[in-house]
Write a protein that holds these residues in place. Sequence first.
Motif, PDB file in Angstrom:
ATOM      1  N   ALA A 228       0.849  -1.266   0.025  1.00  0.00           N
ATOM      2  CA  ALA A 228       0.018   0.216   0.162  1.00  0.00           C
ATOM      3  C   ALA A 228       0.938   1.446  -0.009  1.00  0.00           C
ATOM      4  O   ALA A 228       2.002   1.274   0.475  1.00  0.00           O
ATOM      5  N   HIS A 229       0.218   2.301  -0.555  1.00  0.00           N
ATOM      6  CA  HIS A 229       0.769   3.710  -0.443  1.00  0.00           C
ATOM      7  C   HIS A 229       0.116   4.224   1.019  1.00  0.00           C
ATOM      8  O   HIS A 229      -0.994   4.308   1.300  1.00  0.00           O
ATOM      9  N   VAL A 230       1.331   4.329   1.927  1.00  0.00           N
ATOM     10  CA  VAL A 230       0.610   4.873   3.498  1.00  0.00           C
ATOM     11  C   VAL A 230       1.284   6.121   3.753  1.00  0.00           C
ATOM     12  O   VAL A 230       2.389   6.554   3.664  1.00  0.00           O
ATOM     13  N   THR A 231       0.352   6.980   4.364  1.00  0.00           N
ATOM     14  CA  THR A 231       0.556   7.919   5.124  1.00  0.00           C
ATOM     15  C   THR A 231       0.298   7.575   6.727  1.00  0.00           C
ATOM     16  O   THR A 231      -0.831   7.310   6.941  1.00  0.00           O
ATOM     17  N   LEU A 232       1.333   7.915   7.704  1.00  0.00           N
ATOM     18  CA  LEU A 232       1.036   8.098   8.963  1.00  0.00           C
ATOM     19  C   LEU A 232       1.139   9.183   9.688  1.00  0.00           C
ATOM     20  O   LEU A 232       1.965  10.099   9.586  1.00  0.00           O
ATOM     21  N   VAL A 233       0.053   9.324  10.275  1.00  0.00           N
ATOM     22  CA  VAL A 233      -0.129  10.818  10.959  1.00  0.00           C
ATOM     23  C   VAL A 233       0.098  10.368  12.641  1.00  0.00           C
ATOM     24  O   VAL A 233      -0.519   9.769  13.061  1.00  0.00           O
ATOM     25  N   LEU A 256      -4.270  16.898  14.788  1.00  0.00           N
ATOM     26  CA  LEU A 256      -4.417  15.497  14.415  1.00  0.00           C
ATOM     27  C   LEU A 256      -5.735  15.421  13.411  1.00  0.00           C
ATOM     28  O   LEU A 256      -5.716  14.833  12.480  1.00  0.00           O
ATOM     29  N   ARG A 257      -6.844  16.255  13.818  1.00  0.00           N
ATOM     30  CA  ARG A 257      -8.064  16.425  13.084  1.00  0.00           C
ATOM     31  C   ARG A 257      -7.586  17.022  11.550  1.00  0.00           C
ATOM     32  O   ARG A 257      -8.127  16.216  10.510  1.00  0.00           O
ATOM     33  N   PRO A 308     -13.178  17.839  19.249  1.00  0.00           N
ATOM     34  CA  PRO A 308     -13.961  17.080  18.327  1.00  0.00           C
ATOM     35  C   PRO A 308     -13.801  15.762  18.098  1.00  0.00           C
ATOM     36  O   PRO A 308     -12.675  15.147  18.510  1.00  0.00           O
ATOM     37  N   ASP A 309     -14.761  14.828  17.747  1.00  0.00           N
ATOM     38  CA  ASP A 309     -14.663  13.638  17.538  1.00  0.00           C
ATOM     39  C   ASP A 309     -14.349  13.254  16.211  1.00  0.00           C
ATOM     40  O   ASP A 309     -15.041  13.155  15.226  1.00  0.00           O
ATOM     41  N   ILE A 310     -12.970  12.883  16.123  1.00  0.00           N
ATOM     42  CA  ILE A 310     -12.363  12.713  14.712  1.00  0.00           C
ATOM     43  C   ILE A 310     -12.849  11.675  13.855  1.00  0.00           C
ATOM     44  O   ILE A 310     -13.144  11.565  12.878  1.00  0.00           O
ATOM     45  N   LEU A 311     -12.890  10.387  14.771  1.00  0.00           N
ATOM     46  CA  LEU A 311     -13.346   9.201  14.007  1.00  0.00           C
ATOM     47  C   LEU A 311     -14.698   9.302  13.576  1.00  0.00           C
ATOM     48  O   LEU A 311     -15.028   9.002  12.439  1.00  0.00           O
ATOM     49  N   HIS A 312     -15.674  10.114  14.547  1.00  0.00           N
ATOM     50  CA  HIS A 312     -17.124   9.940  13.811  1.00  0.00           C
ATOM     51  C   HIS A 312     -17.029  11.184  12.537  1.00  0.00           C
ATOM     52  O   HIS A 312     -17.819  10.912  11.549  1.00  0.00           O
ATOM     53  N   GLU A 313     -16.311  11.902  12.692  1.00  0.00           N
ATOM     54  CA  GLU A 313     -16.295  13.134  11.341  1.00  0.00           C
ATOM     55  C   GLU A 313     -15.611  12.264  10.181  1.00  0.00           C
ATOM     56  O   GLU A 313     -16.055  12.484   8.867  1.00  0.00           O
TER      57      GLU A 313
END
Length: 409
Positions: A228-233, A256-257, A308-313
Amino acid sequence: MPARRVVLGVGGGIAAYKAAELLRRLTESGLSVRVIPTASALKFVGEPTWAALSGQPVATDVWTDVHEVPHVRLGREADLVVVAPATADLLAKAAYGRADDLLTSTLLTATCPVIFAPAMHTEMWLHPATAHNVATLRSRGALVIEPAVGRLTGADTGQGRLPDPDDIAAIAFATLERGTAAADLTGLRVVVSAGGTREPLDPVRFLGNRSSGRQGYALARTAAARGAHVTLVTANSGLPDPTGVIVVRVGTTAELRDAMLAATRDPAADAVVMAAAPADFRPVGTSSYKIKKADDGSAPTIVLAQNPDILHELAATRGKPGQVVVGFAAETGDADRSVLELGRAKLARKGCDLLAVNYVGEGGAFEGTENSAVVLGSDGSSTEVPRGSKEKLANVLWDLVLPRIKREG
């Protein structure tokens, strides 16, 4: 149970000395490792070093112990072959089926997964001939790791540096667990978050959590190994950058958001995994100076606001149709509901496709090198992953993500 058998092939490049550290990582994990250096490799690291570290005899040609037919036996008996460093010449020989020494003969007879860890100058790695040979090996099911970027021989810097021995070892362990080196994520873009965010109270204090980032890094590393082409934050993790991964560093939940929304939309990712642990709350105000103790012993009042709820967004505003969103939930249960009941409720609330539910405690989830989880699916599925390496859990997650991805065309 007998130890798993690994062949470590060592090519003739200056990076051969790093293979000694890789050998130590492999043998310390309980693997039986037979080192097969090329004749050129022995000019960099001598035979006694390989024999002493592996506890096995070392040979480069097919004439040593010829009665045992080593050029056939070693490949047939191996559970895994790792070639590190894999020079441009060695990649070319492997791609074209040359068999002029013990290592290349072993590669032709091996029926197990094969991993190549290239190391060479940038111009050699980028040459069309090398690119063709790498594509050929990958098309046959071999795993060719992307070389790292960094200092090469002399004053040169660029892509072509041997990946870190720890990274190669982690990929080797994960490949042994999977039983295949197939790059089944090739052509896919994935974004992974890792670590724990920090919300500053003053210049020296913050609100945070115990997340080390290891699970997110394992997810990024295994995805890259699978093509995969991967971006890690990553938030506040001191771990070394995984080889072949784009790394974006952040500090706070707001950062992070923003980084996750940007990485998952331009260009749109096929899969997003929120393995980071964002702080749920942040101070309403941050002091410009270190908060001092009061003489009367009173404590300061800190007013918090919800982050903020990042996963929900991410789940509610997907970057493209069919984008798979995965979350993590570190749970302890409460007086009324079990860990899995809380996990099911969170899965529905977040709106993601998969949720890996960890039980926090006894070395699980945070800080440790091992993990266990129950992966809940929005389709009602449930997959239990027993305690094991974080790479093992990562590979199970990618196995669950892959069939859920809707490929265009």
